[in-house]
Design a protein around this motif. Structure first.
Motif, short mmCIF file in Angstrom:
data_model
loop_
_atom_site.label_atom_id
_atom_site.label_comp_id
_atom_site.label_asym_id
_atom_site.label_seq_id
_atom_site.Cartn_x
_atom_site.Cartn_y
_atom_site.Cartn_z
N ARG A 110 0.97 -1.05 0.00
CA ARG A 110 0.15 -0.15 0.05
C ARG A 110 0.79 1.32 0.12
NH1 ARG A 110 -5.48 -0.81 3.02
NH2 ARG A 110 -6.02 -2.96 2.62
N CYS A 111 2.24 1.11 0.10
CA CYS A 111 3.19 2.25 0.33
C CYS A 111 4.37 2.27 -0.92
CB CYS A 111 3.72 2.50 1.80
SG CYS A 111 2.43 2.45 2.90
N LEU A 112 3.81 1.77 -1.89
CA LEU A 112 4.99 1.71 -2.81
C LEU A 112 5.27 2.98 -3.52
CD1 LEU A 112 4.00 -1.55 -4.63
CD2 LEU A 112 6.08 -1.09 -3.39
N GLU A 113 4.62 4.10 -3.47
CA GLU A 113 4.89 5.16 -4.09
C GLU A 113 4.98 6.29 -2.78
OE1 GLU A 113 4.87 5.36 -7.20
OE2 GLU A 113 4.24 3.21 -7.10
N GLU A 114 5.18 5.79 -1.71
CA GLU A 114 5.46 6.79 -0.47
C GLU A 114 6.91 6.75 -0.40
OE1 GLU A 114 3.45 8.37 1.38
OE2 GLU A 114 1.90 7.48 -0.10
N GLN A 115 7.42 7.89 0.51
CA GLN A 115 8.84 8.03 0.49
C GLN A 115 9.10 9.12 1.84
OE1 GLN A 115 11.63 8.78 -2.79
NE2 GLN A 115 12.26 10.59 -1.38
N VAL A 116 10.15 8.69 2.52
CA VAL A 116 10.54 9.30 3.86
C VAL A 116 10.71 10.99 3.23
CG1 VAL A 116 12.74 9.21 3.84
CG2 VAL A 116 11.44 9.10 6.01
N ASN A 117 10.39 11.75 4.26
CA ASN A 117 10.60 13.18 3.96
C ASN A 117 12.04 13.55 3.65
OD1 ASN A 117 10.93 16.04 3.66
ND2 ASN A 117 10.09 16.45 5.89
N LEU A 118 12.44 13.56 2.36
CA LEU A 118 13.77 13.51 2.26
C LEU A 118 14.53 15.19 2.38
CD1 LEU A 118 15.92 11.83 0.79
CD2 LEU A 118 15.29 12.96 -1.61
N GLU A 119 13.58 16.01 2.38
CA GLU A 119 14.01 17.58 2.84
C GLU A 119 14.58 17.64 4.01
OE1 GLU A 119 15.27 20.95 2.32
OE2 GLU A 119 14.62 19.60 0.38
N ALA A 120 13.93 16.84 5.05
CA ALA A 120 14.53 16.82 6.47
C ALA A 120 15.95 16.38 6.30
CB ALA A 120 13.53 15.96 7.23
N TYR A 121 16.23 15.22 5.76
CA TYR A 121 17.79 14.89 5.60
C TYR A 121 18.59 15.70 4.96
CZ TYR A 121 16.18 10.37 7.27
OH TYR A 121 15.72 9.09 8.07
N ASN A 122 18.20 16.32 4.01
CA ASN A 122 18.88 17.34 3.08
C ASN A 122 19.36 18.59 3.80
OD1 ASN A 122 20.10 18.36 0.81
ND2 ASN A 122 18.47 19.44 0.26
N ARG A 123 18.18 18.89 4.71
CA ARG A 123 18.39 20.26 5.63
C ARG A 123 19.41 19.70 6.72
NH1 ARG A 123 14.09 21.59 9.74
NH2 ARG A 123 14.57 23.52 10.25
N ASN A 124 19.51 18.61 7.19
CA ASN A 124 20.39 18.11 8.26
C ASN A 124 21.83 18.06 7.48
OD1 ASN A 124 18.75 17.79 9.88
ND2 ASN A 124 18.64 15.48 10.01
N ARG A 125 21.67 17.48 6.24
CA ARG A 125 23.28 17.52 5.46
C ARG A 125 23.78 18.85 5.21
NH1 ARG A 125 24.14 16.48 -0.95
NH2 ARG A 125 22.41 18.16 -1.07
N GLU A 126 22.91 19.79 4.63
CA GLU A 126 23.43 20.98 4.31
C GLU A 126 24.00 21.97 5.65
OE1 GLU A 126 23.86 22.47 1.56
OE2 GLU A 126 22.74 21.20 0.23
N LEU A 127 23.17 21.84 6.84
CA LEU A 127 23.64 22.38 7.92
C LEU A 127 24.94 21.79 8.48
CD1 LEU A 127 23.24 24.35 10.42
CD2 LEU A 127 21.96 22.56 11.47
#
Lengths: 402, 402
Positions: free
Chosen positions: B295-312
């Motif tokens: 039921r969740c094949l098109e779902e994905q974790v919030n990548l922006e949150a990781y990206n924000r961590n990565r950048e900071l």
């Protein structure tokens, strides 16, 4: 392409699983209601309502990253403490959380402990009839399976034969009570005798010999039969438990391994088993199901449903002339085949009755009937069983014998 | 009591897991908010809301004995067909349900395929830095790990060194892209070159050499970076996938193994891998989670949150004078240690900053920082990182170098 060790496994793929796949095909062909599939220990009795309620509550009440996240490889500490407490209350044991390692079912628990202790060439003793997968688990770690032949009168372990088979190479003994496929429960007296023999042999050979108690059927005992807890009988005992049957959760792969303090080198064994659980790729038992278990420790599947199945099927088969001991636990009948067991299973399949040959349990001449099916399936299957009995003249044979 | 093969594992227990346990103890001692635990890839970003909704819906909509019951050892057919379909839509592949084997996470998928193909003494090539557990997985089946040394300038695979290490004993090559611990993503060009070398060696030695692509980080790519699908590049490719990171479900142990039709002896490999999954004790991937995945094949974790961590974190560490390549994927920074990496981790721990030494990835002189933590933890940890940088005079060193 395939590893040499895998070849015999591919060639002799599990007869149980083969029959299960066959049953699914036949159900498509003839309609599910016209196929009497007694092949697999896949519970038809649903999980207690509390299980699904626990799932709903956990999703609402517990933090998502915690519920679905990593924890220690041995499992959540609160879950392990709760499991230890529940065992202590019920069986008077003295476990603490470190003694409990949450596993991907009992099969994984067995792999974890065998990987932890087996050196190549170590012998592992089993009592026929036994769950054939034990052989694969032992061979995974280059161990050698040693089979104690069955006592087909009682299906209790033949202790003289057992003692004879323990050598200086013996590292472990596997027992399974209540038993798959016979339904026999080992009494305290039997466990005492097994322990006595093992203690004697440990002294004789000056080494640790462990007892592995595979207990997926512990809660499934009828007529108030007692299933003695094994660890108090013998110091080097490991218990492999599963909620597959007691809570009807076989697909969820949740269970635990008990490593008591009384085990030789227990601290090292606990550390090593935790690592085995990780490096075998399980990493940890499924997290949500661990949390479910903690809320359902006092729950149990509806045993009366299985008992009703047991009574109907056992009494009917006896009436038709089949020979079978009455199982005290688990959800299997182990019935004498009137001809070669594989041939008999083939004949039964013609009547759309799917059974597993005793050969698959190192006990040819018998067949296993898994009665963890709907009561209705048993009712509908009875005319087929009757026809099969008539075809082999079982009633006449029985009367002749009497 | 313990098997000889387990001894080195107990003595050199995973530094990552040791740090994780240490972090839990320190959190109790100093308060969770005062410990900056960057040791474990345990996602802090919660699973998409659709995951928990799927769980609630399944419990309400699907039949309990089906949801929690046994299915084929390879997984539910509808789930496997849906996974195949999703891959085909996204990557233009042509998988069908038989190509998909649901597994207890990617770690279990790796064990399943290694057990299926490895004979004792077979060599398995990995590229440093690599996830240290690969060594344990390979040794589980008496394989021999062969390490290609790192190119610490780019952390791309050193293909000359790679080619030199393939021998007639080579059975498999493991790649991991996006990479743990470097965050590097292998380009199409790199994959083509790896495939080219392997094809050449297959011909030279007249044998199958397989490529195992470990892909728990496939969905975690930043700045629109493409992560090429590996199977079209090389015929003997297996993919080990996990939903641990893409759906933040690491504790649930759900993933799959892809065995394409293009693989040599694919039918036999599929049959054997299904048996490996069973006899290793997993039996099947957790059932409820299989249904959730569908039921969740098109779902994905919030990548922006990781990206924000990565950048900071990346920008701050660079500002303080740390040396590090900017990761394109996964959720790790692989940072140059100013001194011996273990010594450096020890010093960081005094500042309650928990990192994993590069030695644990066969790449000493570096440390891994898992930034799959809360943004807040990163913000709170920055003064500690700054102090650490100052203590080693990193800024001065950097300026001196410039």
């Amino acid at each position: 392409m395939i590893a040499d060790k895998m070849r015999p496994l591919v060639e002799n793929n599990s007869a149980i699983r083969a029959m299960f796949e066959e049953g699914k095909k036949m159900a498509l062909l003839y309609g599910r209601e016209n196929v009497y599939d007694f092949s697999l220990g896949n519970p038809n009795v649903p999980a207690p309502k509390a299980v699904n309620q626990a799932i709903l509550d956990i999703i609402k009440e517990e933090e998502t990253t915690f519920v679905h996240g990593y924890m220690s490889n041995a499992g959540y500490e609160d879950v392990r403490a709760a499991v230890a407490g529940s065992l202590n209350r019920r069986f008077g044991t003295h476990f603490h959380l470190e003694n409990i390692l949450m596993t991907v079912g009992a099969a994984s628990g067995m792999n974890v402990i065998l990987k932890t202790i087996l050196d190549p060439g170590d012998e592992v003793v089993v009592f026929a009839p036994y769950f054939m997968e034990y052989g694969s688990y032992v061979r995974n770690y280059d161990g050698v399976l040693v089979v104690v032949p069955p006592d087909t009168k009682t299906f209790y372990p033949d202790l003289e034969e057992f003692e004879r088979r323990i050598t200086k190479k013996t590292k472990a003994v596997i027992i399974n009570t209540p038993n798959n496929p016979t339904g026999v429960i080992y009494s305290s007296g039997t466990l005492e005798k097994i322990a006595g023999i093992m203690e004697k042999k440990e002294k004789e050979y000056g080494k640790s010999i462990v007892l592995i108690s595979d207990e997926p059927y512990r809660e499934l005992a009828y007529d108030g039969a007692e299933v003695p807890y094994v660890t108090p009988f013998y110091h080097n005992t490991f218990v492999c438990y599963s909620y597959s049957k007691s809570l009807s959760l076989p697909g969820e792969r949740i269970g635990y391994l008990v490593i008591p303090d009384e085990v030789d080198d227990s601290q090292k064994v606990i550390a090593a088993a935790t690592i085995s659980n990780r490096v075998l790729g399980c990493v940890n038992a499924p997290s949500l199901m661990q949390r479910v278990i903690m809320r359902c420790l006092e729950e149990q599947v509806n045993l009366e449903a299985y008992n009703r199945n047991r009574e109907l099927l056992y009494n009917s088969l006896k009436e038709y002339g089949f020979e079978c001991i009455k199982p005290e636990g688990a959800f299997y009948l182990f019935v004498k085949a009137p001809v070669d067991d594989k041939e008999f299973c083939g004949y039964c399949k013609e009547h759309r009755v799917l059974l597993v040959p005793g050969s698959s349990f190192a006990c040819p001449g018998y067949v296993r009937i898994a009665y963890c099916v709907s009561y209705d399936q048993i009712v509908r299957s009875l005319p087929a069983f009757k026809k099969i009995a008539e075809a082999y003249g079982l009633m006449e044979r029985k009367e002749g014998a009497e």
